[in-house]
Design a protein around this motif. Structure first.
Motif, PDB file in Angstrom:
ATOM      1  N   THR A  68       0.736  -1.129  -0.080  1.00 41.48           N
ATOM      2  CA  THR A  68      -0.030   0.093  -0.046  1.00 41.48           C
ATOM      3  C   THR A  68       0.767   1.318  -0.024  1.00 41.48           C
ATOM      4  OG1 THR A  68      -1.779  -1.310   1.161  1.00 41.48           O
ATOM      5  CG2 THR A  68      -1.734   1.095   1.025  1.00 41.48           C
TER       6      THR A  68
ATOM      7  N   PRO B 277       1.279   7.117   3.066  1.00 41.40           N
ATOM      8  CA  PRO B 277       0.451   8.397   3.146  1.00 41.40           C
ATOM      9  C   PRO B 277       1.253   9.511   3.531  1.00 41.40           C
ATOM     10  CG  PRO B 277       0.102   7.009   5.228  1.00 41.40           C
ATOM     11  CD  PRO B 277       1.020   6.248   4.473  1.00 41.40           C
TER      12      PRO B 277
ATOM     13  N   GLY C 289      -1.150   6.902   0.094  1.00 38.50           N
ATOM     14  CA  GLY C 289      -2.261   6.429   0.856  1.00 38.50           C
ATOM     15  C   GLY C 289      -2.981   5.244   0.514  1.00 38.50           C
TER      16      GLY C 289
ATOM     17  N   ASP D  29      -7.795   3.840  -1.171  1.00 38.62           N
ATOM     18  CA  ASP D  29      -8.999   4.316  -0.235  1.00 38.62           C
ATOM     19  C   ASP D  29      -9.261   5.590  -0.368  1.00 38.62           C
ATOM     20  OD1 ASP D  29     -10.868   4.616   1.740  1.00 38.62           O
ATOM     21  OD2 ASP D  29      -9.905   3.764   3.326  1.00 38.62           O
TER      22      ASP D  29
ATOM     23  N   ASN E 145     -11.197   7.694   1.378  1.00 39.63           N
ATOM     24  CA  ASN E 145     -11.783   8.013   2.534  1.00 39.63           C
ATOM     25  C   ASN E 145     -10.732   8.030   3.724  1.00 39.63           C
ATOM     26  OD1 ASN E 145     -14.518   8.106   1.719  1.00 39.63           O
ATOM     27  ND2 ASN E 145     -14.689   5.870   1.926  1.00 39.63           N
ATOM     28  N   THR E 146      -9.706   8.525   3.130  1.00 41.26           N
ATOM     29  CA  THR E 146      -8.383   9.038   4.150  1.00 41.26           C
ATOM     30  C   THR E 146      -8.168  10.357   4.183  1.00 41.26           C
ATOM     31  OG1 THR E 146      -6.802   8.803   2.524  1.00 41.26           O
ATOM     32  CG2 THR E 146      -7.718   6.769   3.417  1.00 41.26           C
ATOM     33  N   ASP E 147      -7.334  10.800   4.998  1.00 37.51           N
ATOM     34  CA  ASP E 147      -6.949  12.206   5.160  1.00 37.51           C
ATOM     35  C   ASP E 147      -5.636  12.799   4.341  1.00 37.51           C
ATOM     36  OD1 ASP E 147      -5.058  11.143   6.900  1.00 37.51           O
ATOM     37  OD2 ASP E 147      -5.622  12.083   8.692  1.00 37.51           O
ATOM     38  N   THR E 148      -5.449  11.518   3.464  1.00 37.09           N
ATOM     39  CA  THR E 148      -4.156  11.968   2.714  1.00 37.09           C
ATOM     40  C   THR E 148      -4.667  12.031   1.307  1.00 37.09           C
ATOM     41  OG1 THR E 148      -1.907  11.181   2.437  1.00 37.09           O
ATOM     42  CG2 THR E 148      -3.392   9.639   2.194  1.00 37.09           C
ATOM     43  N   HIS E 149      -5.872  12.146   1.104  1.00 36.67           N
ATOM     44  CA  HIS E 149      -6.537  12.237  -0.100  1.00 36.67           C
ATOM     45  C   HIS E 149      -6.272  13.580  -1.031  1.00 36.67           C
ATOM     46  CE1 HIS E 149      -9.668  12.868  -3.465  1.00 36.67           C
ATOM     47  NE2 HIS E 149      -9.760  11.462  -3.423  1.00 36.67           N
TER      48      HIS E 149
ATOM     49  N   ARG F  10     -13.721  11.961  -4.644  1.00 31.78           N
ATOM     50  CA  ARG F  10     -13.655  10.535  -3.974  1.00 31.78           C
ATOM     51  C   ARG F  10     -14.900   9.538  -4.669  1.00 31.78           C
ATOM     52  NH1 ARG F  10     -12.289  13.995   0.491  1.00 31.78           N
ATOM     53  NH2 ARG F  10     -10.528  12.768   1.672  1.00 31.78           N
TER      54      ARG F  10
END
Length: 468
Positions: A106, A109, A137, A140, A142-146, A176
């Protein structure tokens, strides 16, 4: 303290939160340049006509180079994708940045405290979009590294590195939300991702023609696999992998041309600065032979190597309305990817962002002095995947961690004793090169200059901070 009623923008300061400063007034904001940053994927120093290429055609980029500023000693942030792009986004070299190696699974992030130039310019009033490959990241959304959390209000493309290895993917991401391509399922080839990504970029420009904007285009071209929808070289008796790679490079050139044509259509040529560069040196994957085209421009090494061929890349800056004094010039100043963050904020009227980079505004505009780096630093914190040409260039040491530093015309390249990074000491193998006399790094002169080697070791130790 900012004046009452002023908004704030972000700059980098150490490892803590970004420091605010007042943004320009409404009148000033109207005069600020738009920015377009195009980042190629695995494009070597010698793959553009303006950098000596004679077989592959890149007329649009070559024209930009002739009308702008062409950098001949510009460096990527690392010899592979993820850490190089991290240095670009955050303005920190790989000894200080969050992501220092390519993912083994993966994608790593970015952290909440990692400020990007997208965040700085967005808070300063720019409309910001990133189109193409992200790579921090994982898949996914729904992460704060988008990208949306890292300063880019609009994102369209691939979230992960693995996704970006497909030119006909089953889906891309619209912020997203997944956008699925039924015609690409079961090896179908209905939708070529770079094409729809470029179309989305052009739409972004149209929507924000009356506002200052930052557009970052990170297509996977010309990364392996060498896949294109057409063949502009049908009469060339080249091997199929080489012809396909050449088609990728020429297609990338045409996409940059479409961005420039859109600027002309919208009347924004004089209001825009465009930068074009690459994340690292040329690859040798998918049976592509980078030496057939001279993709490394006569330099030693390839992608994954800290010799010049793995890290020296093109940088073209173009902006007819802003680079009036420097049109058609060449800069041999040693500069690096982490310089682009402070350059963008400086040109936007925010002053240079604080970090490891320096603003190139003086070089670009011909006004004022540009400070010089004391040194430039790169690291390979763990041994790299073995590929034949890199193994030959490194004399079989691809499995070892490595670091390099350039100071003036000196370059020190060091290999750790094992696969993982350790502080440089007597167990390291060290090589010294004079890049002015020996740009291809053919002759190690470390024994003749022990004092220079010691100085370089000091820089290697100073530059590395353990990841945190």
């Amino acid at each position: 303290m900012a004046a009452a009623g002023a908004t704030t923008a972000l700059t980098i300061r150490g490892d803590g939160p970004a420091r605010p400063r007042a943004t320009p007034s409404t009148a000033e904001r109207r005069r600020r340049p738009n920015f377009i940053l195009v980042l190629a994927d695995d494009l070597g120093y010698g793959e553009l006509g303006s950098y000596g290429q004679r077989m592959m055609r890149t007329p649009r980029l070559d024209r930009l180079a002739s009308e702008g500023v062409r950098f001949t000693h510009f460096y990527s942030g690392a010899a592979v994708c993820a850490p190089s792009r991290c240095t670009l986004l955050t303005g920190r070299h790989a000894g200080h940045s969050r992501v220092r190696d390519n993912p083994q699974g993966t994608d790593a992030p970015l952290a909440p405290q990692d400020v990007t130039f997208g965040m700085a310019l967005r808070q300063a009033g720019y409309r910001t979009g990133l189109f193409g490959k992200w790579g921090f990241g994982g898949p996914d959304p729904n992460t704060d590294t988008h990208p949306n959390d890292k300063g880019f209000e609009e994102f369209y493309g691939y979230l992960s590195h693995k996704e970006a290895h497909s030119y006909f993917p089953s889906k891309l991401w619209d912020n997203r939300t997944p956008v699925r391509f039924a015609g690409n399922r079961r090896s179908g080839r209905a939708v070529y991702a770079p094409e729809v990504i470029v179309q989305r970029s052009l739409q972004f420009m149209e929507r924000h023609r009356d506002e200052p904007f930052l557009l970052v285009l990170t297509l996977p071209l010309p990364h392996a696999p060498s896949v294109v929808p057409g063949d502009p070289y049908p009469r060339q008796p080249w091997r199929l992998p080489d012809r396909a790679h050449a088609a990728q490079v020429s297609l990338l050139d045409s996409y940059v041309g479409r961005l420039v044509d859109k600027l002309a259509e919208l009347g924004l040529v004089d209001d825009t600065l465009l930068f074009f560069t690459s994340d690292n040196g040329p690859h040798e994957e998918g049976d592509f032979d980078p030496d057939f085209f001279g993709a490394r421009g006569g330099l030693r090494g390839y992608k994954r190597s800290l010799y010049e061929g793995g890290i020296r890349v093109p940088l073209i800056a173009w902006g007819p309305g802003h680079l009036t004094r420097t049109r058609g010039t060449v800069s041999a100043r040693p500069t690096a990817m982490w310089d682009l963050f402070p350059t963008l904020t400086d040109l936007a009227g925010l002053g240079p962002a604080e970090g490891d980079g320096i603003s190139l505004r003086g070089i670009l505009t011909g006004r004022g002095r540009t400070p010089q780096h004391e040194y430039l630093y790169w690291v390979r914190p763990s041994g790299s995947r073995r590929t034949p040409r890199v193994a030959r260039a490194e004399r079989g040491r691809t499995w070892r961690a490595a670091a390099a530093v350039r100071f003036g015309n000196w370059k020190l390249v060091g290999y750790a004793p094992g696969r993982h990074y350790s502080e440089p000491d007597d167990s390291w193998s060290l090589e010294l090169y004079d890049l002015r006399a020996d740009p291809a790094e053919t002759t190690d002169i470390a024994r003749a200059h022990p004092d220079v080697v010691d100085r370089g070791i000091g820089y290697l130790r100073e530059a590395w901070e353990p990841p945190g």
